[in-house]
Design an enzyme around this catalytic site. Structure first.
Site, PDB file in Angstrom:
ATOM      1  N   CYS A   1       0.821  -1.203   0.000  1.00 22.81           N
ATOM      2  CA  CYS A   1       0.000   0.000   0.000  1.00 22.81           C
ATOM      3  C   CYS A   1       0.859   1.258   0.000  1.00 22.81           C
ATOM      4  O   CYS A   1       1.946   1.285   0.559  1.00 22.81           O
ATOM      5  CB  CYS A   1      -0.869   0.029   1.252  1.00 22.81           C
ATOM      6  SG  CYS A   1      -1.928  -1.397   1.394  1.00 22.81           S
TER       7      CYS A   1
ATOM      8  N   ARG B   1       4.675   0.532  -6.525  1.00 26.38           N
ATOM      9  CA  ARG B   1       4.743  -0.381  -5.383  1.00 26.38           C
ATOM     10  C   ARG B   1       3.741  -1.528  -5.532  1.00 26.38           C
ATOM     11  O   ARG B   1       3.840  -2.530  -4.824  1.00 26.38           O
ATOM     12  CB  ARG B   1       4.428   0.390  -4.089  1.00 26.38           C
ATOM     13  CG  ARG B   1       5.452   1.445  -3.746  1.00 26.38           C
ATOM     14  CD  ARG B   1       4.896   2.421  -2.730  1.00 26.38           C
ATOM     15  NE  ARG B   1       4.638   1.822  -1.446  1.00 26.38           N
ATOM     16  CZ  ARG B   1       5.476   1.806  -0.428  1.00 26.38           C
ATOM     17  NH1 ARG B   1       6.662   2.347  -0.558  1.00 26.38           N
ATOM     18  NH2 ARG B   1       5.147   1.265   0.715  1.00 26.38           N
TER      19      ARG B   1
ATOM     20  N   TRP C   1      -2.951  -2.483  -1.637  1.00 27.32           N
ATOM     21  CA  TRP C   1      -2.523  -3.815  -2.099  1.00 27.32           C
ATOM     22  C   TRP C   1      -3.169  -4.782  -1.115  1.00 27.32           C
ATOM     23  O   TRP C   1      -2.788  -4.820   0.061  1.00 27.32           O
ATOM     24  CB  TRP C   1      -0.998  -3.879  -2.049  1.00 27.32           C
ATOM     25  CG  TRP C   1      -0.387  -5.090  -2.667  1.00 27.32           C
ATOM     26  CD1 TRP C   1      -0.206  -5.314  -3.999  1.00 27.32           C
ATOM     27  CD2 TRP C   1       0.171  -6.223  -1.981  1.00 27.32           C
ATOM     28  NE1 TRP C   1       0.431  -6.521  -4.186  1.00 27.32           N
ATOM     29  CE2 TRP C   1       0.667  -7.106  -2.959  1.00 27.32           C
ATOM     30  CE3 TRP C   1       0.300  -6.591  -0.644  1.00 27.32           C
ATOM     31  CZ2 TRP C   1       1.273  -8.312  -2.657  1.00 27.32           C
ATOM     32  CZ3 TRP C   1       0.903  -7.792  -0.337  1.00 27.32           C
ATOM     33  CH2 TRP C   1       1.385  -8.639  -1.340  1.00 27.32           C
TER      34      TRP C   1
ATOM     35  N   ASN D   1      -1.115   1.069   5.802  1.00 24.31           N
ATOM     36  CA  ASN D   1      -0.250   0.099   5.127  1.00 24.31           C
ATOM     37  C   ASN D   1       0.234  -0.870   6.197  1.00 24.31           C
ATOM     38  O   ASN D   1       0.720  -0.436   7.235  1.00 24.31           O
ATOM     39  CB  ASN D   1       0.946   0.854   4.503  1.00 24.31           C
ATOM     40  CG  ASN D   1       2.002  -0.083   3.931  1.00 24.31           C
ATOM     41  OD1 ASN D   1       1.735  -1.256   3.692  1.00 24.31           O
ATOM     42  ND2 ASN D   1       3.192   0.449   3.714  1.00 24.31           N
ATOM     43  N   GLY D   2       0.095  -2.176   5.964  1.00 23.90           N
ATOM     44  CA  GLY D   2       0.590  -3.136   6.955  1.00 23.90           C
ATOM     45  C   GLY D   2      -0.503  -4.085   7.380  1.00 23.90           C
ATOM     46  O   GLY D   2      -1.542  -4.203   6.717  1.00 23.90           O
TER      47      GLY D   2
ATOM     48  N   GLU E   1      18.613 -15.227 -11.135  1.00 25.74           N
ATOM     49  CA  GLU E   1      18.096 -13.880 -11.369  1.00 25.74           C
ATOM     50  C   GLU E   1      17.418 -13.779 -12.740  1.00 25.74           C
ATOM     51  O   GLU E   1      16.357 -13.165 -12.868  1.00 25.74           O
ATOM     52  CB  GLU E   1      19.249 -12.871 -11.233  1.00 25.74           C
ATOM     53  CG  GLU E   1      18.916 -11.415 -11.524  1.00 25.74           C
ATOM     54  CD  GLU E   1      17.856 -10.813 -10.624  1.00 25.74           C
ATOM     55  OE1 GLU E   1      17.426 -11.459  -9.646  1.00 25.74           O
ATOM     56  OE2 GLU E   1      17.405  -9.687 -10.923  1.00 25.74           O
TER      57      GLU E   1
ATOM     58  N   LYS F   1      13.522 -12.772 -13.166  1.00 25.80           N
ATOM     59  CA  LYS F   1      13.048 -11.656 -14.006  1.00 25.80           C
ATOM     60  C   LYS F   1      11.944 -12.144 -14.938  1.00 25.80           C
ATOM     61  O   LYS F   1      10.919 -11.508 -15.079  1.00 25.80           O
ATOM     62  CB  LYS F   1      14.180 -11.057 -14.843  1.00 25.80           C
ATOM     63  CG  LYS F   1      15.218 -10.241 -14.108  1.00 25.80           C
ATOM     64  CD  LYS F   1      14.737  -8.922 -13.547  1.00 25.80           C
ATOM     65  CE  LYS F   1      14.199  -9.069 -12.157  1.00 25.80           C
ATOM     66  NZ  LYS F   1      15.025  -8.798 -11.035  1.00 25.80           N
TER      67      LYS F   1
ATOM     68  N   GLU G   1       8.606 -13.125 -12.996  1.00 22.73           N
ATOM     69  CA  GLU G   1       7.828 -12.083 -12.325  1.00 22.73           C
ATOM     70  C   GLU G   1       7.162 -11.115 -13.291  1.00 22.73           C
ATOM     71  O   GLU G   1       6.109 -10.572 -12.986  1.00 22.73           O
ATOM     72  CB  GLU G   1       8.656 -11.341 -11.263  1.00 22.73           C
ATOM     73  CG  GLU G   1       9.766 -10.487 -11.776  1.00 22.73           C
ATOM     74  CD  GLU G   1      10.568  -9.839 -10.656  1.00 22.73           C
ATOM     75  OE1 GLU G   1      10.024  -9.616  -9.571  1.00 22.73           O
ATOM     76  OE2 GLU G   1      11.744  -9.537 -10.890  1.00 22.73           O
TER      77      GLU G   1
ATOM     78  N   HIS H   1      20.776 -34.345 -12.209  1.00 22.09           N
ATOM     79  CA  HIS H   1      20.202 -34.972 -11.004  1.00 22.09           C
ATOM     80  C   HIS H   1      18.694 -34.757 -10.904  1.00 22.09           C
ATOM     81  O   HIS H   1      18.118 -34.917  -9.835  1.00 22.09           O
ATOM     82  CB  HIS H   1      20.899 -34.434  -9.750  1.00 22.09           C
ATOM     83  CG  HIS H   1      22.366 -34.760  -9.715  1.00 22.09           C
ATOM     84  ND1 HIS H   1      22.831 -36.031  -9.514  1.00 22.09           N
ATOM     85  CD2 HIS H   1      23.452 -33.981  -9.910  1.00 22.09           C
ATOM     86  CE1 HIS H   1      24.153 -36.030  -9.564  1.00 22.09           C
ATOM     87  NE2 HIS H   1      24.555 -34.791  -9.803  1.00 22.09           N
TER      88      HIS H   1
ATOM     89  N   LYS I   1       6.641  -3.479  -4.853  1.00 22.79           N
ATOM     90  CA  LYS I   1       8.046  -3.090  -4.943  1.00 22.79           C
ATOM     91  C   LYS I   1       8.744  -3.195  -3.592  1.00 22.79           C
ATOM     92  O   LYS I   1       9.846  -3.688  -3.480  1.00 22.79           O
ATOM     93  CB  LYS I   1       8.131  -1.656  -5.483  1.00 22.79           C
ATOM     94  CG  LYS I   1       9.538  -1.102  -5.609  1.00 22.79           C
ATOM     95  CD  LYS I   1      10.269  -1.724  -6.771  1.00 22.79           C
ATOM     96  CE  LYS I   1      11.686  -1.211  -6.927  1.00 22.79           C
ATOM     97  NZ  LYS I   1      12.500  -2.148  -7.725  1.00 22.79           N
TER      98      LYS I   1
HETATM   99  C1  F6R Z   1      12.652  -8.725  -7.902  1.00 19.64           C
HETATM  100  C2  F6R Z   1      12.613  -7.778  -6.800  1.00 19.64           C
HETATM  101  C3  F6R Z   1      12.454  -8.315  -5.424  1.00 19.64           C
HETATM  102  C4  F6R Z   1      13.313  -7.515  -4.438  1.00 19.64           C
HETATM  103  C5  F6R Z   1      13.017  -7.964  -2.999  1.00 19.64           C
HETATM  104  C6  F6R Z   1      13.897  -7.257  -2.005  1.00 19.64           C
HETATM  105  O1  F6R Z   1      12.837  -8.080  -9.128  1.00 19.64           O
HETATM  106  O2  F6R Z   1      12.683  -6.591  -6.986  1.00 19.64           O
HETATM  107  O3  F6R Z   1      12.769  -9.673  -5.377  1.00 19.64           O
HETATM  108  O4  F6R Z   1      14.656  -7.693  -4.760  1.00 19.64           O
HETATM  109  O5  F6R Z   1      11.676  -7.726  -2.704  1.00 19.64           O
HETATM  110  O6  F6R Z   1      13.706  -5.874  -2.055  1.00 19.64           O
HETATM  111  P1  F6R Z   1      14.762  -4.884  -1.423  1.00 19.64           P
HETATM  112  O7  F6R Z   1      16.021  -4.999  -2.226  1.00 19.64           O
HETATM  113  O8  F6R Z   1      14.135  -3.524  -1.530  1.00 19.64           O
HETATM  114  O9  F6R Z   1      14.979  -5.316  -0.013  1.00 19.64           O
END
Ligand code: F6R
Length: 607
Positions: free
Chosen positions: A2, A27, A74, A100-101, A480, A484, A487, A503, A602
């Site tokens: 949120c 976010r 959210w 938020n929370g 990674e 990408k 997601e 394996h 985010k």
């Molecule tokens: C993936 C992504 C998330 C963040 C994770 C940690 O693209 O952005 O996996 O890396 O939520 O976020 P931070 O780095 O802000 O602690």
């Protein structure tokens, strides 16, 4: 997660709130709303879905005023709907609240409030907070909020306006998720994230955990958890508001991929003396004695930042010869880790506000570790709880999928590993630095293959499953690359250590299950080639990322993505760029919402 915005000043409030919400949209959210106080009345408008729908709904309303609140929700408690959107009113219509929370004890509180005659019309835990504050409200919103906070369990940030206090004020509180106050000239802003105030002011202050703030047009007054008045220092953001705009790119993610060359350069600029072969940080130092006392490093992070921790392990172990463990924040916090003196815990976080990472850092510190944060957001919680900070200079990262934060984290980890090496009495050989100096150019060079990658993505975008293979320091890059892709495009992708394929995952190989193999460097190049051969022998499709001439892989790869050669330790920075672009173009081709993928936030400020 949120997003919270608030404004009090002389401007017409709704456009300020909407522009703040637009800055927080990255976010992740599923409904939005605003509330304005005018002539002793609360006027709220809410809409399910994207902000455009809220803006459209607002056109039919005449919301005017000079203070109010805005929110992007959210969903946690209750489905995404207008009914569950914030602002939420108490059942007597005396206050409006955004939140938020998660309120963990909302059920017993709700039951008690219902017994006392309070009514509930939504499924949210937020409505409990609104009714609870209202139940204490005798005229002083701050006092009522303070009483309510004493009864709330969980992690939250919220803000409220009320018609009862008789004056223009916003009251906000935080326990966990961040809140920042923007300090303008006779106008003040409240937000979950500095990006939301950047268009108006660069002077901000961050509320600390358990702070309660009253914002009037005279400025903020803050009380700490004991109810004592406190001052929080103002910080000047170095970010440019232009950086938080798309600047001609179709998506923030693509813009941020392009910014990486510069962001990497900004991250090492001023920290390396290329003539003396030394590394130093302006705002962080370890004496040779302190560096020598470090016996173990524990890296704590989540998601993409965890992947950079996995690469950092190779860097620190090789350059500084210190053993490194890498943990997910969400796992570490619920173990009983062995820490103690001689342990340096490094929290890696783009936002500096990820709840799991912060809790793990706290757990490490409680057990005697020294804390270092590698972080992108100045003044964020991770930076405040740490003994030292190394900032990544990526600028604001808006796209939910992390790109430039990742490559600048790798750059910062490399610098830190070199620094440890130097402080522990080992020389930094000039090649270790010259390869760093060449990194921005190598990254920029890959952008020349953008059209090729777009074309390649077109050929594969209909497929639903991908396997990413890497070995050694490139195994985290396989993870990674897969993250990408899944997601943002919603294709299933798995990252695997190349040597482990036989394996298990090899059973999945067929012509509709492409394998993206990272075949660079010298140490394991031949081994990864053997793995590619194993795929080809089973009619699989291989997409190879390599720093060798394409002809060398002609027999064993269907597609070859060529990348410039760097050193083994910095090659991951180069290798990840085409994987980011590939994921981006697959997602665009599949019509996905690249900057705001479904269900993702985010900044994950709740557990
Ligand atoms: C993936 C992504 C998330 C963040 C994770 C940690 O693209 O952005 O996996 O890396 O939520 O976020 P931070 O780095 O802000 O602690």
């Amino acid at each position: 997660m949120c997003g919270i915005v608030g404004y009090i000043g002389q401007r017409e409030v709704v456009p300020v709130l909407i522009s703040g919400l637009e800055s927080l949209a990255y976010r992740g959210y599923d409904s939005a709303g605003v509330v304005v106080v005018r002539d002793g009345e609360l006027e709220a408008v809410k809409a399910e879905g994207k902000l455009e729908r809220l803006v459209e709904t607002l056109k039919g309303e005449s919301l005017v005023g000079t203070y109010g609140l805005g929110h992007t929700r959210w969903a946690t408690h209750g489905e995404p709907s207008e009914r569950n959107a914030h602002p939420v009113m108490d059942s007597k219509g005396r206050l409006a609240l955004i939140h938020n929370g998660i309120i963990e004890n909302f059920l017993p509180l709700k039951k008690r409030l219902i017994d006392e005659g309070w009514e509930f019309t939504s499924d949210t835990d937020t409505e409990v907070v609104a009714n609870l504050i209202s139940s204490h409200l005798k005229g002083d919103l701050r006092a009522a909020t303070q009483q309510a906070m004493a009864e709330l369990e969980g992690m939250y940030a919220f803000a409220a306006v009320s018609t009862v206090s008789g004056q223009a004020e916003i009251v906000a509180a935080r326990k966990g998720p961040p809140l920042v106050i923007g300090l303008g000239d006779d106008e003040f802003f409240l937000a979950s994230d500095p990006a939301a105030v950047l268009a108006y002011t660069k002077r901000v202050l961050f509320l600390e955990n358990m702070d309660l703030c009253r914002l009037t047009d005279a400025g903020p007054e803050i009380w700490d958890e004991n109810g004592e008045p406190v001052e929080r220092p103002a910080v000047r953001l170095t970010w440019d508001p232009i950086q938080a705009e798309k600047g001609g790119f179709k998506h923030f993610m693509l813009k941020e991929i392009h910014e990486q060359s510069q962001a990497i350069q900004d991250t090492f600029a001023g920290r390396v003396d290329f003539e003396l072969n030394t590394v130093g940080f302006d705002d962080f130092a370890l004496t040779p004695e302190e560096a020598t006392q470090i016996q173990r490093v524990q890296i704590l992070a989540c998601g993409t930042s965890w992947h950079s921790g996995l690469v950092g392990k190779f860097m620190i172990e090789e350059l500084a010869r210190i053993p490194v463990e890498v943990d997910y924040g969400s796992e570490y916090r619920y173990r009983d880790p062995v820490v103690g003196e001689g342990v340096l815990a490094i929290g890696i976080s783009q936002s500096g506000e990820t709840a799991d990472t912060l809790s793990a850092m706290e757990a490490a510190s409680d057990r005697g570790a020294k804390l270092l944060a590698i972080c992108n957001v100045p003044g964020s919680q991770a930076t405040r709880v740490s003994d030292g900070v190394i900032y990544t200079h990526a600028g604001p990262e808006i796209g939910v999928a992390s790109t430039k934060a990742f490559t600048t984290q790798l750059t910062a980890l490399y610098l830190f590993a070199l620094y440890l090496r130097q402080q522990r009495g080992m020389a930094i050989e000039s090649e270790l630095l010259s390869v760093l100096a060449g990194l921005p150019h190598a990254v920029a060079e890959i952008m020349e293959s953008e059209a090729e990658l777009e074309e390649m993505a077109r050929r594969y975008s209909r497929l639903e499953d991908f396997l990413y293979l890497g070995r050694g320091i490139n195994y985290p890059i396989a993870l990674e690359g897969a993250l990408k892709l899944k997601e943002i495009s919603y294709s299933h992708a798995e990252g695997y250590p190349a040597g482990e394929m036989k394996h298990g995952p090899i059973a999945l190989i067929d012509e509709d299950f492409p394998v993206v193999a990272i075949a660079t460097g010298s140490r394991v190049f031949d081994k990864v080639c053997s793995n590619m051969q194993e795929v080809k022998a089973r009619d699989g499709v291989v997409i190879a990322v390599t720093d060798r001439p394409a002809e060398e892989l002609a027999e064993i790869a269907d597609e070859v993505i060529q990348v410039p050669r760097s050193s083994d330790l910095l090659q991951p920075v180069v290798n990840v760029i085409p994987l980011q672009l590939f994921a981006y173009f697959v997602a665009v081709r599949r019509g996905a919402d690249v900057d705001q993928p479904r269900n993702l936030a985010k900044s994950v400020t709740v557990e």
